[in-house]
Scaffold this active site. Structure first.
Site, PDB file in Angstrom:
ATOM      1  N   ARG A 124       0.838  -1.210   0.000  1.00 14.69           N
ATOM      2  CA  ARG A 124       0.000   0.000   0.000  1.00 14.69           C
ATOM      3  C   ARG A 124       0.868   1.253   0.000  1.00 14.69           C
ATOM      4  O   ARG A 124       0.504   2.272  -0.555  1.00 14.69           O
ATOM      5  CB  ARG A 124      -0.926   0.018   1.233  1.00 14.69           C
ATOM      6  CG  ARG A 124      -1.752  -1.207   1.375  1.00 14.69           C
ATOM      7  CD  ARG A 124      -3.210  -1.096   1.056  1.00 14.69           C
ATOM      8  NE  ARG A 124      -3.826   0.151   0.779  1.00 14.69           N
ATOM      9  CZ  ARG A 124      -4.791   0.675   1.498  1.00 14.69           C
ATOM     10  NH1 ARG A 124      -5.199   0.073   2.573  1.00 14.69           N
ATOM     11  NH2 ARG A 124      -5.359   1.801   1.135  1.00 14.69           N
ATOM     12  N   GLN A 174      -7.607   7.879   6.381  1.00 11.76           N
ATOM     13  CA  GLN A 174      -7.097   7.139   7.528  1.00 11.76           C
ATOM     14  C   GLN A 174      -6.658   5.739   7.078  1.00 11.76           C
ATOM     15  O   GLN A 174      -7.083   5.255   6.022  1.00 11.76           O
ATOM     16  CB  GLN A 174      -8.215   7.104   8.606  1.00 11.76           C
ATOM     17  CG  GLN A 174      -7.876   6.422   9.899  1.00 11.76           C
ATOM     18  CD  GLN A 174      -8.287   4.969   9.884  1.00 11.76           C
ATOM     19  OE1 GLN A 174      -9.114   4.566   9.063  1.00 11.76           O
ATOM     20  NE2 GLN A 174      -7.695   4.174  10.760  1.00 11.76           N
ATOM     21  N   SER A 205      -7.322   2.677   7.375  1.00  9.62           N
ATOM     22  CA  SER A 205      -8.171   1.575   6.905  1.00  9.62           C
ATOM     23  C   SER A 205      -8.938   1.939   5.621  1.00  9.62           C
ATOM     24  O   SER A 205      -9.773   1.162   5.159  1.00  9.62           O
ATOM     25  CB  SER A 205      -9.181   1.190   7.999  1.00  9.62           C
ATOM     26  OG  SER A 205     -10.039   2.284   8.250  1.00  9.62           O
ATOM     27  N   LYS A 206      -8.669   3.112   5.041  1.00 10.36           N
ATOM     28  CA  LYS A 206      -9.478   3.565   3.915  1.00 10.36           C
ATOM     29  C   LYS A 206      -8.847   3.206   2.563  1.00 10.36           C
ATOM     30  O   LYS A 206      -7.842   2.526   2.509  1.00 10.36           O
ATOM     31  CB  LYS A 206      -9.692   5.087   4.026  1.00 10.36           C
ATOM     32  CG  LYS A 206     -10.306   5.505   5.358  1.00 10.36           C
ATOM     33  CD  LYS A 206     -11.629   4.823   5.619  1.00 10.36           C
ATOM     34  CE  LYS A 206     -12.348   5.315   6.858  1.00 10.36           C
ATOM     35  NZ  LYS A 206     -11.643   5.125   8.114  1.00 10.36           N
ATOM     36  N   ILE A 207      -9.460   3.694   1.491  1.00 16.26           N
ATOM     37  CA  ILE A 207      -9.016   3.301   0.147  1.00 16.26           C
ATOM     38  C   ILE A 207      -7.678   3.955  -0.194  1.00 16.26           C
ATOM     39  O   ILE A 207      -6.746   3.296  -0.634  1.00 16.26           O
ATOM     40  CB  ILE A 207     -10.115   3.639  -0.882  1.00 16.26           C
ATOM     41  CG1 ILE A 207     -11.337   2.746  -0.610  1.00 16.26           C
ATOM     42  CG2 ILE A 207      -9.610   3.452  -2.313  1.00 16.26           C
ATOM     43  CD1 ILE A 207     -12.541   3.015  -1.476  1.00 16.26           C
TER      44      ILE A 207
END
Ligand SMILES: Cc1ncc(COP(=O)(O)O)c(C=O)c1O
Length: 393
Positions: free
Chosen positions: A3, A175, A177-179
């Site tokens: 990521r 944040q 946990s987002k895309i």
């Protein structure tokens, strides 16, 4: 692909080496570049980076002039930040039911409109778009502001139009946990010049950068600015959005195809399958009890699962667990906004006030889809679902 990769590393190093970590330092700000990128991607006039999704919601509420005496209708299924932002803006959250799409039910919005209603906050949970055409029509009919909570749904759309661009203001989170991720971070978008000026004031301690002293927009604000390090990460992340969504789309379709012939489960409805961010596959069991058993059976077959709500499970995405909202608690003992004479309503919350929401969520099993989910993981999940259905249904 990780990521966070080399490009983010290099972009951050560049900022660190420049020594200019605040957006007002460098000639070419990474935050400004991110805002430009978002405005282009979404085809909107203005984007304003913030330091979080909650901050974005508060900024939007301030920009829209929502405050004491006002009610804001929100979904009974959302992260606690949505009702919290409303209370922080000194307005009263009114909790509405969701429907089979797991997003706010437009019929219940309409049922809950009062003379005090100022705004609606549809929340595109799990990357699935709410019924924006209907919500927008309702807002126009009743002259209400629409603030979209797109924290979980960057890139979702309805009828080819992106969420965040239907409402007066769209709010996103970056944040972890987002895309798109910057650890913490957010952005608001709008086409409205006044809302944009007011949002800038709200997010920047009432700073008057580029806003005339005579402007009606001038008022004291907070500090929700994004810094240059996050701006650098966000700009790189934005270049990954299309790939991310393409990858979740492929994987989601594979899993759904693999379980398409499983009898006894009913897929959740989506207002636009093409506009889904495909972050989950969710389906309903006939009863809450069967949903619990189904989750247990999936666990026996090696994949964790279970209903999205069971009484007392503490998940603050579901309204019965927002105890400090339901108990009308605020940071100050004066009890604002509920106790102020400007608020003419009499709101009574209860953990059972949205029974349809609880019914849907207690019958829904939701499987998360990652953009790098392997074929083996998809097969294993499909297998666990098939075997659980064989065992239980
Ligand atoms: C629906 C929703 N709204 C708002 C937020 C708040 O975003 P942040 O954590 O960036 O403040 C979140 C974050 O989880 C969310 O899921």
């Amino acid at each position: 692909m990780a990521r966070i990769d080399k490009e983010e590393e290099q972009a951050v190093l560049k900022v660190l080496r420049s020594g200019e970590l605040c957006r007002y330092g460098p000639e070419e700000s990474t935050v400004a570049a991110f805002e430009k990128g978002i405005a282009e991607k979404f085809g909107v006039k203005h984007a304003l980076a913030t330091n979080g999704g909650t901050a974005s919601l508060i900024v939007a509420l301030y920009a829209a002039g929502v405050g004491l005496g006002d009610e804001v209708i929100i979904s009974g299924y959302t992260w606690i930040a949505t009702p919290s932002a409303v209370v922080i803006a000194n307005a009263v959250p009114i909790i509405a039911e969701i429907d089979e799409s797991l997003s706010i039910d437009p019929d219940d919005i309409e049922a809950k409109i009062t003379p005090r209603t100022k705004a609606i906050i549809p929340v595109h949970m799990l990357g699935m778009p709410s019924d924006m055409p209907r919500i927008k029509a309702l807002a126009e009919k009743h002259n209400l502001v629409v603030i979209e909570d797109c924290a979980q749904a960057m890139g979702a759309s309805v009828n080819g139009k992106r969420v965040g661009t239907y409402g007066d203001i769209g709010c996103f989170s970056l944040q972890q946990s987002k895309i798109l991720i910057t650890g913490e971070g957010g952005v608001v978008i709008t086409d409205d010049d006044d809302l944009y000026d007011r949002a800038r004031m709200a997010h920047d301690a009432g700073n008057l950068w580029g806003i005339s002293k005579q402007s009606q927009a001038a008022f004291p604000g907070m500090n929700f600015r994004m810094d240059e390090i996050r701006g650098a990460v966000a700009s790189v992340q934005l270049t990954r959005l299309d790939d991310y969504l393409q990858n979740t789309k492929i994987r989601n379709a594979k899993l759904r195809h693999a379980i398409a012939d499983v009898d006894g489960i009913e897929m959740r409805k989506c207002h636009d399958e093409d506009g889904d961010c495909n972050l989950s596959v969710a389906f309903f069991l006939p009863t809450p009890d069967l949903a619990v058993k189904f989750g247990e059976a999936m666990g026996k077959h090696g994949v964790g699962g279970g209903p999205m709500y069971t009484h007392g499970n503490g998940d603050r995405h579901v309204y019965p667990n927002w105890h400090y909202i339901l108990e009308k608690r605020t940071y100050h003992p004066n009890g604002l906004p509920y106790s102020h004479p400007a608020y003419e309503g009499k709101i009574h919350y209860s953990d059972r006030m949205c029974p349809r929401t609880l019914d849907y969520l207690s019958r829904a099993v939701c499987i998360g889809i990652q953009p790098d989910m392997t074929d083996e993981a998809i097969d294993k999940t499909a297998n666990a679902i098939r075997l659980a259905a064989r065992d239980i249904l």
